[in-house]
Design an enzyme around this catalytic site. Sequence first.
Site, PDB file in Angstrom:
ATOM      1  N   LYS A 121       0.863  -1.188   0.000  1.00 38.37           N
ATOM      2  CA  LYS A 121       0.000   0.000   0.000  1.00 38.37           C
ATOM      3  C   LYS A 121       0.897   1.235   0.000  1.00 38.37           C
ATOM      4  O   LYS A 121       1.915   1.247   0.715  1.00 38.37           O
ATOM      5  CB  LYS A 121      -0.844  -0.071   1.279  1.00 38.37           C
ATOM      6  CG  LYS A 121      -1.948   0.939   1.428  1.00 38.37           C
ATOM      7  CD  LYS A 121      -2.761   0.627   2.696  1.00 38.37           C
ATOM      8  CE  LYS A 121      -3.960   1.519   2.855  1.00 38.37           C
ATOM      9  NZ  LYS A 121      -4.827   1.125   3.996  1.00 38.37           N
ATOM     10  N   SER A 129      -9.405   0.745   2.985  1.00 38.15           N
ATOM     11  CA  SER A 129      -8.680   1.637   2.114  1.00 38.15           C
ATOM     12  C   SER A 129      -7.552   0.950   1.340  1.00 38.15           C
ATOM     13  O   SER A 129      -7.007   1.541   0.406  1.00 38.15           O
ATOM     14  CB  SER A 129      -8.076   2.787   2.931  1.00 38.15           C
ATOM     15  OG  SER A 129      -7.172   2.295   3.891  1.00 38.15           O
ATOM     16  N   SER A 160      -9.408  -1.781   7.120  1.00 41.94           N
ATOM     17  CA  SER A 160      -8.862  -1.569   5.772  1.00 41.94           C
ATOM     18  C   SER A 160      -8.060  -2.734   5.218  1.00 41.94           C
ATOM     19  O   SER A 160      -7.682  -2.704   4.037  1.00 41.94           O
ATOM     20  CB  SER A 160      -8.012  -0.297   5.735  1.00 41.94           C
ATOM     21  OG  SER A 160      -8.836   0.843   5.795  1.00 41.94           O
TER      22      SER A 160
END
Lengths: 463, 68
Positions: A77, A153, A177
């Site tokens: 990420k 996310s 997330s």
Amino acid sequence: MIGLTAQNLVASIKRREISATELTQRALKRIEASDPVLNAFTDVTTERALREAAAVDRKLAAGDDPGPLAGVPYAVKNLFDIQGLPTLAGSKINRGYPPARRDATLIQRLQAAGAVLLGGLNMGEYAYDFTGENSHYGPTRNPHDPRYMAGGSSGGCGAAVAAAQVALALGSDTNGSIRVPSSFCGLFGLKPTYGRLSRAGAFPFCTSLDHLGPFARSAYDLALAYDAMQGSDPLDPACTTPPPQPVFPQLGTGLKDLRIAVANDYFAHGGTPQAYAAVAQVASALRATHVVSLPEAARARAAAFVVTNCEGAHLHLDRLRQRAADFDPDVRDRLLAGALMPANWYLQAQRFRHWYHREVLKVFEQVDVVLAPATPCSAPEIGQKQLVIEGVTVMLRPNIGIYTQPLSFIGLPIVAAPIQEAGGLPIAVQVIAAPWREDRVLRVAAELENQGVAASPAVLRDF
Amino acid sequence: MTPEFLAPPPGFDAQAVLDTVAPALGLSIAPEHRPGTLLFLDLSARMAQFVMEFELADDLEPAPVFRP
């Protein structure tokens, strides 16, 4: 080959059926071919990946141990520091910041284990998101059907692993997330105990709630990655100091010693029939007939919302003062609201958190593992703003995390175990244990995988 | 429980809070950001009230870090 699990890729590389360099080249081709549709990557680190792969191949040629994740392609990420790149955290603002001078601790540990970094992954801005949408970089699309959300996310993590662009990804989980994209993209995801894995070199969101963890297409791969990343780190003040407790060797040894129950009350409301059916399927496979109630879970979810809103807004206060117009609109207005929050709301939420933690630990005196839905629904369509639950239309974004938020709120270790739906979109079940018992949730997830109940086949079609 | 169905604190006025607190923080909220900010402030107020209604003993401390 690229659809294999990390465990099988390592075996192939060690048997010299494929070199780490060849595997890396195939993964890069897969990214090139599929990412124009999926939009999982914001940066592809081609040169670095080929350099790391060559190092693995050299070790093998010299007869040295190339590590437990030798040649495994992975990505992170884009809130993880990658040396030489700005740490975007999904934002436009951070693109103007200086490049990271060193890798995040967890990247250093995966590199030491032989894994090969392919790049940074798209995410909801500043991790304040459950959808995987992003106004600056575009939405990440779900490999099972690109009309649908990847979840957030850590949306890029979900799409990249599901579509076999990589075998592993690292994401963050403040309120869900890791678990939400695992559910929407049909993956295994581990959110470890708060304080277990170092967060050093990861852009924060809410320091008292932030966790980092891996995504994979197998519970065994989660354990391999988790074991490689354990260990204290003076650079993360929340990271604890117990010695690493390897889990991989414990997988597949049966579950006879574990008392497993299903969470009822709060966790049996607010979802679609698919969410409950997935829990029932897992409970049946594990012969879990007991139910337990986590007291005041609805209030815990509300308190997590308050803590997140306040801590997130505080982190970004200067950016909100100076560059509010440069935020993703879906994130900015929530952060502005959080900045205006009275201190008493926040402190009550933190004190309630202590009470709730104590009460939930009492539940874990009676059972070892609790099962609950991961999300109220499978992936919504990109752009969807509302959700119909039990005949009532509600706002989508604030409701995607209803089942994940009350659990990360007190730092419990959780694996999202994916249940595939024939002809439809997957959904995951949360496997939850007491703090520091990652071994239990990973053992249960591995058992579900062995039984064929939980599965995460790679989506190998062309995009 | 979805936040839409929770009650805000009695007498809570999101506009008054925004107009008072934002200047105190040096935060200038642009007119186009105001409706969204008020919407989410109202949402946070409903969530917070639900938590504030819960009675806690005086000796219950905040617990941002957890140990087993």
